[in-house]
Design an enzyme around this catalytic site. Structure first.
Site, PDB file in Angstrom:
ATOM      1  N   VAL A   1       0.823  -1.131  -0.058  1.00 16.54           N
ATOM      2  CA  VAL A   1      -0.068   0.084   0.044  1.00 16.54           C
ATOM      3  C   VAL A   1       0.943   1.175   0.041  1.00 16.54           C
ATOM      4  O   VAL A   1       0.457   2.285  -0.433  1.00 16.54           O
ATOM      5  CB  VAL A   1      -1.020  -0.095   1.298  1.00 16.54           C
ATOM      6  CG1 VAL A   1      -0.153   0.161   2.803  1.00 16.54           C
ATOM      7  CG2 VAL A   1      -2.154   0.699   1.004  1.00 16.54           C
TER       8      VAL A   1
ATOM      9  N   ALA B   1       5.019  -5.680   7.451  1.00 14.92           N
ATOM     10  CA  ALA B   1       4.116  -5.599   6.618  1.00 14.92           C
ATOM     11  C   ALA B   1       3.837  -4.829   5.385  1.00 14.92           C
ATOM     12  O   ALA B   1       4.412  -3.817   5.533  1.00 14.92           O
ATOM     13  CB  ALA B   1       2.613  -5.037   7.523  1.00 14.92           C
ATOM     14  N   ASP B   2       3.244  -5.252   4.396  1.00 15.50           N
ATOM     15  CA  ASP B   2       2.997  -4.446   3.147  1.00 15.50           C
ATOM     16  C   ASP B   2       1.612  -3.572   3.177  1.00 15.50           C
ATOM     17  O   ASP B   2       1.505  -2.704   2.364  1.00 15.50           O
ATOM     18  CB  ASP B   2       3.193  -5.371   2.112  1.00 15.50           C
ATOM     19  CG  ASP B   2       4.416  -5.806   1.813  1.00 15.50           C
ATOM     20  OD1 ASP B   2       5.313  -5.275   0.863  1.00 15.50           O
ATOM     21  OD2 ASP B   2       5.033  -6.496   2.527  1.00 15.50           O
ATOM     22  N   ARG B   3       0.630  -4.449   3.908  1.00  9.30           N
ATOM     23  CA  ARG B   3      -0.437  -3.442   4.235  1.00  9.30           C
ATOM     24  C   ARG B   3      -1.289  -3.889   5.314  1.00  9.30           C
ATOM     25  O   ARG B   3      -1.290  -5.415   5.487  1.00  9.30           O
ATOM     26  CB  ARG B   3      -1.549  -3.691   3.054  1.00  9.30           C
ATOM     27  CG  ARG B   3      -2.763  -2.745   3.168  1.00  9.30           C
ATOM     28  CD  ARG B   3      -3.793  -3.096   1.752  1.00  9.30           C
ATOM     29  NE  ARG B   3      -3.113  -2.942   0.444  1.00  9.30           N
ATOM     30  CZ  ARG B   3      -3.371  -2.031  -0.397  1.00  9.30           C
ATOM     31  NH1 ARG B   3      -4.461  -1.346  -0.042  1.00  9.30           N
ATOM     32  NH2 ARG B   3      -2.619  -2.039  -1.652  1.00  9.30           N
TER      33      ARG B   3
ATOM     34  N   ALA C   1      -1.142  -7.684   5.835  1.00  5.31           N
ATOM     35  CA  ALA C   1      -0.512  -8.463   4.663  1.00  5.31           C
ATOM     36  C   ALA C   1       0.904  -8.280   4.617  1.00  5.31           C
ATOM     37  O   ALA C   1       1.403  -7.409   4.740  1.00  5.31           O
ATOM     38  CB  ALA C   1      -1.017  -8.107   3.169  1.00  5.31           C
TER      39      ALA C   1
END
EC number: 5.3.1.23
Length: 402
Positions: free
Chosen positions: A99, A274-276, A284
């Site tokens: 994100v 975390a990537d999102r 995620a």
């Protein structure tokens, strides 16, 4: 290893140039590649020459700035703000799950639309707005990473005191969340850096101390093996790498106070990036994160003593939190090519220890069907704390509120 090899992103403010460390070549070769355009950035992000949610956002923003600078230097006068907006939309598609890149690009687009008409030509004023934004994004990320480290340390110390835990402890982490994935210091690995600096036995004033970290290899792209071990080795943080499928055995063995490579310190924390992170706390991250959360939950259900229990932590900046998405079910999960799972790529290691040419070696039956998601989603119910630069967020009445 020289210190500058831990600098993933180099932006020259005076000359307006961008170079990134090619992470596909690590840990055997440190080489920087020049990014001159949005297309260059797209390809570097897509191929994972640069990776890590904060890092790709910063590279994306700098690439837009450099691209615009070189366009203006060329003397061309045809590009409009609308053209630039379209190029930015294209850049976002390079890694859809992360994100941070989308957030940064959306903020840039909002700035452009608020200051200019879409039909306006791209000028020095447009470039200056892009320059100021990208430099600020980079500086803010670095500052926030150190805050994340301190907040993670706070949560760890408070947890161990509340559990009346005494003695050494260890940490498990996955993928790479350090200097190579950010502007510097890192998120989850930044917490580990801070804990090592302030809670190691030689400096800790508490009855507990940090002793060891276990980075996962992180198949199929091996970011843990290639990148996290590279950073831990440089920082002289005690570590032992394990395969992704060894975690339950590791926790069980250490819980029984059996020695592994010189340490018997029990696993007390699993810390991931975390990537999102969405509104309800679903997170995620690199594939395998969900299983780590589930493993911690399983062991906690079997441990009878509070002091034995494991906390599952997510460390991420506010830029990773996506309040527009309600749950993890709505997150688009990127799927990577099959060959990343069925083959390995790396340099040949000669018998004398020298490094030879890079080769690709097949490790699976040719032509088989493969499923290769890059990420999974750890449900909020299995997460004990989400550490940001603001605070270590814990659930209240079973729910996160950011």
């Amino acid at each position: 290893m020289s210190k500058d090899t831990l600098e993933a992103i180099r932006f020259d403010k005076e000359n307006v140039t961008l170079d990134i460390l090619d992470q596909l070549l690590l840990p055997y070769e440190s080489r920087y590649i020049n990014i001159k355009s949005i297309q260059d950035a797209f390809e570097a992000i897509k191929s994972m020459q640069v990776r890590g949610a904060p890092a790709i956002a910063i590279v994306g923003a700098f690439a837009i700035t450099v691209d615009t600078h070189l366009y203006l230097k060329s003397g061309e006068t045809s590009k409009t703000v609308a053209d630039l907006l379209n190029s930015i939309d294209y850049l976002v598609t390079s890694r859809p799950t992360a994100v941070n890149l989308a957030n940064a690009c959306n903020e840039i687009k909002a700035l452009l639309v608020s200051h200019f008409e879409k039909s306006d030509l791209v000028t020095e004023k447009v470039w200056k707005l892009l320059f100021d934004y990208s430099v600020s994004l980079h500086e803010d990320d670095l500052r926030n990473n150190f805050k994340i480290g301190e907040n993670g340390l706070r949560f760890i110390s408070e947890t161990l005191k509340a559990q009346n835990f005494k003695g050494p402890f260890s940490i498990v982490t996955v993928c790479n969340t350090g200097s190579l994935a950010t502007s510097g210091h890192g998120t989850a690995l930044g917490v580990i850096r801070t804990v090592h600096a302030q809670l190691s036995k030689s400096v800790s004033n508490e009855e507990f101390w940090f002793e060891h970290v276990y980075p996962l290899e992180t198949r199929p792209y091996n970011q843990g093996a290639k990148l996290t071990t590279y950073e831990l080795h440089y920082e002289k943080i005690p570590f032992t790498m394990i395969c992704d499928n060894m975690v339950t055995s590791l926790i069980s063995t250490l819980h029984k106070k059996k020695n592994i490579k010189g340490s018997a310190a029990p696993v007390k924390f699993i810390i991931t990036g975390a990537d999102r992170v969405v509104k309800n706390g679903d997170s995620a991250n690199k594939i395998g994160t969900y299983q780590l959360a589930a493993i911690a939950d399983f062991f906690n259900s079997t441990f009878t003593k509070e002091e034995d229990k494991i906390k599952f932590m997510v460390a991420a900046p506010n830029t990773t939190i996506d309040l527009k998405t309600e749950t993890g079910d709505e997150i688009v999960i990127e799927e990577r090519p099959a060959h990343e799972l069925t083959s390995l790529k790396g340099p040949v290691l000669r018998e004398d220890g020298s490094v030879g040419e890079k080769m690709t070696v097949g490790i699976a039956t040719p032509g088989i069907q493969v499923w290769n998601p890059a990420f999974d989603v750890a449900p909020y119910q299995l997460i004990d704390c989400i550490v940001t630069e603001d605070e270590p967020f814990k659930k209240v009445d079973g729910k996160f509120s950011f």
